[in-house]
Design an enzyme around this catalytic site. Sequence first.
Site, PDB file in Angstrom:
ATOM      1  N   THR A  49      39.602  30.516 -26.681  1.00  0.00           N
ATOM      2  CA  THR A  49      39.403  29.172 -26.140  1.00  0.00           C
ATOM      3  C   THR A  49      40.715  28.421 -25.919  1.00  0.00           C
ATOM      4  O   THR A  49      40.706  27.344 -25.326  1.00  0.00           O
ATOM      5  CB  THR A  49      38.491  28.346 -27.059  1.00  0.00           C
ATOM      6  OG1 THR A  49      38.996  28.400 -28.396  1.00  0.00           O
ATOM      7  CG2 THR A  49      37.071  28.885 -27.030  1.00  0.00           C
TER       8      THR A  49
ATOM      9  N   HIS B 196      12.093  50.542 -14.170  1.00  0.00           N
ATOM     10  CA  HIS B 196      12.402  49.737 -15.353  1.00  0.00           C
ATOM     11  C   HIS B 196      13.058  48.413 -14.953  1.00  0.00           C
ATOM     12  O   HIS B 196      12.622  47.330 -15.379  1.00  0.00           O
ATOM     13  CB  HIS B 196      13.329  50.543 -16.268  1.00  0.00           C
ATOM     14  CG  HIS B 196      13.675  49.846 -17.549  1.00  0.00           C
ATOM     15  ND1 HIS B 196      13.142  50.208 -18.757  1.00  0.00           N
ATOM     16  CD2 HIS B 196      14.502  48.804 -17.829  1.00  0.00           C
ATOM     17  CE1 HIS B 196      13.618  49.426 -19.713  1.00  0.00           C
ATOM     18  NE2 HIS B 196      14.463  48.559 -19.163  1.00  0.00           N
ATOM     19  N   GLU B 197      14.085  48.480 -14.119  1.00  0.00           N
ATOM     20  CA  GLU B 197      14.780  47.256 -13.727  1.00  0.00           C
ATOM     21  C   GLU B 197      13.910  46.396 -12.816  1.00  0.00           C
ATOM     22  O   GLU B 197      13.992  45.158 -12.875  1.00  0.00           O
ATOM     23  CB  GLU B 197      16.103  47.604 -13.039  1.00  0.00           C
ATOM     24  CG  GLU B 197      17.072  48.420 -13.888  1.00  0.00           C
ATOM     25  CD  GLU B 197      17.397  47.749 -15.210  1.00  0.00           C
ATOM     26  OE1 GLU B 197      17.377  46.511 -15.286  1.00  0.00           O
ATOM     27  OE2 GLU B 197      17.669  48.473 -16.188  1.00  0.00           O
TER      28      GLU B 197
END
Length: 614
Positions: A182, A400-401
């Site tokens: 960060t 599946h996707e």
Amino acid sequence: MTVFNQFNARQQSTAQVQLDYSQFLEAVKSGQIEKVVIEGRTLKATSSEGKRIVSYAPNDIWLVSDLLKNGVKIEAKPDEEQGFLMSIFVSWFPMLLLIGVWIFFMRQMQGGKGGGAFSFGKSKARMLDDSKERVTFADVAGCDEAKEEVSELVDFLRDPSKFQNLGGRIPRGVLMVGSPGTGKTLLAKAIAGEAKVPFFSISGSDFVEMFVGVGAARVRDMFEQAKKQSPCIVFIDEIDAVGRQRGAGLGGGNDEREQTLNALLVEMDGFEGASGVIVIAATNRPDVLDPALLRPGRFDRQVVVPLPDIRGREQILMVHMRKVPVAPDVKADILARGTPGMSGADLANLVNEAALFAARRGKRFVEMDDFESAKDKIMMGAERKSMIMPEEERRNTAYHESGHALVAKMLPKTDPVHKVTIIPRGRALGLTMQLPSEDRYSMDKDRILSTIAVLFGGRIAEEIFMHQMTTGASNDFERATDMTRKMVTQWGMSDALGPMVYAENEGEVFLGRSVTSHKNISEATMQKVDNEIRRIIDQQYALARSLIEANRDKIEAMTKALLEWETIDADQINDIMAGLPPRPPKPAPSSKAAEPPKDATPTATVTDQPAEGV
């Protein structure tokens, strides 16, 4: 006349005659030598007149035979001086070797720098070199609040009377807390670049060594150096290396680390405070720090450096794009909308990867397509183009996707589907990527339930269309079960069990927490928890199955498009959901720069569907 006549004056003052080797051989051949004692290369002879003669012989292999031919009596003895020195060397060699090895390791612990073998108690803090390129606040973006808080330190150091006139006191310590990447260390470098005061930098791991007491000695030496340069700033990176909670762990604390921490506590706010020395520390584990280190008077202020929001991500991208020749079609705001959850380090890596893609494609500028490719590589992994999948497994992955994508499109409060691919990336055989429309900091119950149903869509599509089950849904089940359990046991989202925490104590043992297990929940209650988890999972599984069975034609169309093009985007998915034939895919990236279309869609970087098991 003998060879000794020229030494008459010397014979009068001493009974020993020094001869050259050639003269010695002449005396032997003339029969003037009766006896010779050989000690190494030294020849001690006795003449027929009783005189003592000394000579030094070279490495002559014929010497003994010449002496014997001339009837000289020979006696040999070892060289006393050489034997004595050799015996001393042999007896002391192991000790000298150990001393040499010890000195070598002492110098290595100093980083190879000078100062002698006994200077390992000196501080390793490095003072900032003015000759190096300085980092300023202009190079820090995406954390305006944190930058404003630390900028007060610079203002105080430049004009302390501004605060002292109102009774203000400069903070003795500032602890910067945030996730990895960060910008905590970058913020400290910016403070060093802005402040016109000495700046010392050191890592928390530089204090502790293998010898007890070295860390504490280095802490004292560091503050002693800092006081001589007062007012100044001392930056300690990764302070959790020495600031961990004391007395933690199953086997007791580390005495060396605790002594180092005690020395740091005393130096920061002991009987003699470090006046004029400001300590800035950075860590991503504030939960493990000792409470005495966090109290006012030591670290008076904790500055949180969070993950950047959409505006912060745009500013960070602009900072890093200044170092890269970007094409006119690159829009930082679009990239910022498509990168939720990325830290500053992630965005810097994104720009770098995009530049590498542009270089591999032979471009002069980094275009938007390069950023798209870089994001896909970072979020989904590199394409495994060389991996050859059997046709049945490839079709199973496509179904599946497609199941994930259809359930995500049909349910409310789900992130829009951005891209679906069956190209193996990383450890995944396929992936469904969803794009959050905005930054989100919490999730409501309906969104969590919809997410669970989306996770089940892949396995259900395999069962309905391929009539089989594969291991590709293992991670889906793991995530769905974990979210459901937290709904019931931690988040109070179950009507049957109500707003109560049912989770066991899961503290970290080696931080001195949860050494013994305290079971405060009855077996009957845990049975209710298990029943409620099972009810929610079955309910969402049935919901996802009903959606897929009611839209079998859309699943077939999506699977056909995936098998043909391997990757489909949001526009093609919307065409399929509307019952239209999907539009052809966009052309592959070229080396010629082009303006982005007016309806450019923000790209995705956050996926709710992780890498499937292989």
